[in-house]
Design a protein around this motif. Sequence first.
Motif, PDB file in Angstrom:
ATOM      1  N   UNK A   5      -2.097  48.372 -36.361  1.00 42.60           N
ATOM      2  CA  UNK A   5      -2.132  47.307 -37.170  1.00 42.60           C
ATOM      3  C   UNK A   5      -2.354  47.527 -38.563  1.00 42.60           C
ATOM      4  N   UNK A   6      -1.849  46.984 -39.566  1.00 43.14           N
ATOM      5  CA  UNK A   6      -1.976  47.269 -41.001  1.00 43.14           C
ATOM      6  C   UNK A   6      -3.440  46.903 -41.491  1.00 43.14           C
ATOM      7  N   UNK A   7      -4.025  45.961 -41.242  1.00 41.98           N
ATOM      8  CA  UNK A   7      -5.139  45.274 -41.417  1.00 41.98           C
ATOM      9  C   UNK A   7      -6.113  44.661 -40.197  1.00 41.98           C
ATOM     10  N   UNK A   8      -7.303  45.316 -40.330  1.00 43.19           N
ATOM     11  CA  UNK A   8      -8.094  44.894 -39.090  1.00 43.19           C
ATOM     12  C   UNK A   8      -9.347  43.999 -39.749  1.00 43.19           C
ATOM     13  N   UNK A   9      -9.640  42.930 -39.297  1.00 42.41           N
ATOM     14  CA  UNK A   9     -10.785  42.084 -39.749  1.00 42.41           C
ATOM     15  C   UNK A   9     -11.698  41.964 -38.486  1.00 42.41           C
ATOM     16  N   UNK A  10     -12.985  42.494 -38.729  1.00 41.61           N
ATOM     17  CA  UNK A  10     -13.741  42.645 -37.636  1.00 41.61           C
ATOM     18  C   UNK A  10     -15.308  41.794 -37.906  1.00 41.61           C
ATOM     19  N   UNK A  11     -15.962  41.159 -37.216  1.00 40.18           N
ATOM     20  CA  UNK A  11     -17.002  40.739 -37.178  1.00 40.18           C
ATOM     21  C   UNK A  11     -18.291  41.678 -37.367  1.00 40.18           C
ATOM     22  N   UNK A  12     -19.057  41.622 -38.165  1.00 37.87           N
ATOM     23  CA  UNK A  12     -20.225  42.374 -38.158  1.00 37.87           C
ATOM     24  C   UNK A  12     -21.296  42.425 -37.140  1.00 37.87           C
ATOM     25  N   UNK A  13     -21.246  41.259 -36.739  1.00 38.00           N
ATOM     26  CA  UNK A  13     -22.326  41.168 -35.599  1.00 38.00           C
ATOM     27  C   UNK A  13     -21.422  40.605 -34.214  1.00 38.00           C
ATOM     28  N   UNK A  14     -21.363  41.836 -33.402  1.00 38.51           N
ATOM     29  CA  UNK A  14     -20.403  41.510 -32.150  1.00 38.51           C
ATOM     30  C   UNK A  14     -21.166  41.361 -30.821  1.00 38.51           C
ATOM     31  N   UNK A  15     -22.461  41.905 -31.183  1.00 41.06           N
ATOM     32  CA  UNK A  15     -23.214  41.736 -29.937  1.00 41.06           C
ATOM     33  C   UNK A  15     -23.831  43.008 -29.308  1.00 41.06           C
ATOM     34  N   UNK A  16     -23.157  43.727 -28.620  1.00 36.94           N
ATOM     35  CA  UNK A  16     -23.492  44.862 -28.246  1.00 36.94           C
ATOM     36  C   UNK A  16     -23.526  46.060 -29.303  1.00 36.94           C
ATOM     37  N   UNK A  17     -22.690  46.124 -29.990  1.00 33.34           N
ATOM     38  CA  UNK A  17     -22.396  46.966 -31.074  1.00 33.34           C
ATOM     39  C   UNK A  17     -22.183  46.332 -32.309  1.00 33.34           C
ATOM     40  N   UNK A  18     -22.464  46.761 -33.712  1.00 31.21           N
ATOM     41  CA  UNK A  18     -22.261  46.205 -34.814  1.00 31.21           C
ATOM     42  C   UNK A  18     -20.779  46.469 -35.228  1.00 31.21           C
ATOM     43  N   UNK A  19     -20.133  45.646 -35.920  1.00 32.90           N
ATOM     44  CA  UNK A  19     -18.749  45.900 -36.487  1.00 32.90           C
ATOM     45  C   UNK A  19     -18.757  47.181 -37.307  1.00 32.90           C
ATOM     46  N   UNK A  20     -19.949  47.679 -37.818  1.00 31.73           N
ATOM     47  CA  UNK A  20     -19.751  48.791 -38.511  1.00 31.73           C
ATOM     48  C   UNK A  20     -19.568  49.992 -37.664  1.00 31.73           C
TER      49      UNK A  20
END
Length: 85
Positions: free
Chosen positions: A2-17
Amino acid sequence: HYDLIIIDLNLGLESGFDVSKKIIDLFRDTSFKPIIVGMTATRQEDEIALLDSSGMLDILQKPIDRNRVDEIIYGFSRPYLRRSS
C-alpha cells in the motif's frame, strides 16, 4: 504494498504508534518505505511527539476533513508524480 496507510492511534490492544513501528520494521531491509498517517479524535502534544519515533509522517484529526485528506494524499504523492512524468 500500500502506498499510504492511515491507522487509528487508539486501536485497543495496541496503539497505532506500536503498529506503525511494526509495519516500518517489516520493510526495514527494503527500498520501500510505507507512508503512514495516524488518525485520532484527540490531537495532543504527546501524540505529535511520538510521530517520528513511530515512523508516522502526519496525523489526521477526527472528524475527518475531506480537504485535509486530499492535502495529505496530494502532498505525499507529488514525489511519485514527478518520477512518472
